[in-house]
Design a protein around this motif. Sequence first.
Motif: not given
Length: 285
Positions: A84-92
């Motif tokens: 989920y950290k990677v998911v948020d990196v993609i969002k950023a």
Amino acid sequence: INTYRAGLKKHTLVVDDNIRISYCVRGEKNDNTPTLLFVHGLSSDKETWLSVIKDIPASYHCIALDLPGHGDTIGFKEDSFIVYKVVDVIKAFINALGLVRPLYLIGISYGGAIASLFAAKYPQYVNRLAILAAPAGEICETEVFQTIRAGTYDILLPSTIEQLYTTIGLLSFKKINVPKQILNGYLNIRNRHIEEHSKVLNSLLSYDYQNLDDYYSTLKNIKCPTMILWGYEDKLFTRNGAQYFHNLIPHAEVHIIPDCGHLMADEHPEQIATILTRFMGNKQE
């Protein structure tokens, strides 16, 4: 050379927590042209998609990025490896680029899990989703993946030429004939990142994989058109994985690729590009 032949150019972009994301892009974004964002798998990088993007029509704006711990993306913290950290990196990353809809998200293997969870968590971002051979839980495990879970990481993270030949043989159905000199060069590049890849794999197996069913319970939130692709001869997760995801996303369409293992983008890039283009080109919502 392959990046150039596929019509892409390399760039970097700094996002949250000073993560410097490396990515390659073809075409220009605008309100009328779909952006296809490609997400690679574990121990891979953005170059995974070059042979597929090469056969995607030039009218599509295409981007492939290196995830934290992979390729040329740097500046990440180890907790960035959590799914989920990677998911948020993609969002950023999407926010920093100012990508406009329509956005089509395509992920393979570990990247397929990332893409599906992104679409579930941020449905307002994604118009279409393609999931290729993503980790599908214990019910779809093969003996190969059970061996990896038991600690034999070299199946996914080969560090010698002999191990690399074994990996290719296990993860592909077709015999891939690559000169040994090229494989040695490829292996040298991979070995520069093997410590990071090991940390990502350890995080995935020790934390994320244990919670995978809970993670995937959110996939019911996916409303956009979705496609699931799987290799008939996949030796990492059985082709039943396609049905596993179809049960979670009932409106999704499923394609099983014959004579194909886990390395779908390497074995059948033209066919994958054709299927993706047909799916992405369907009447837009």
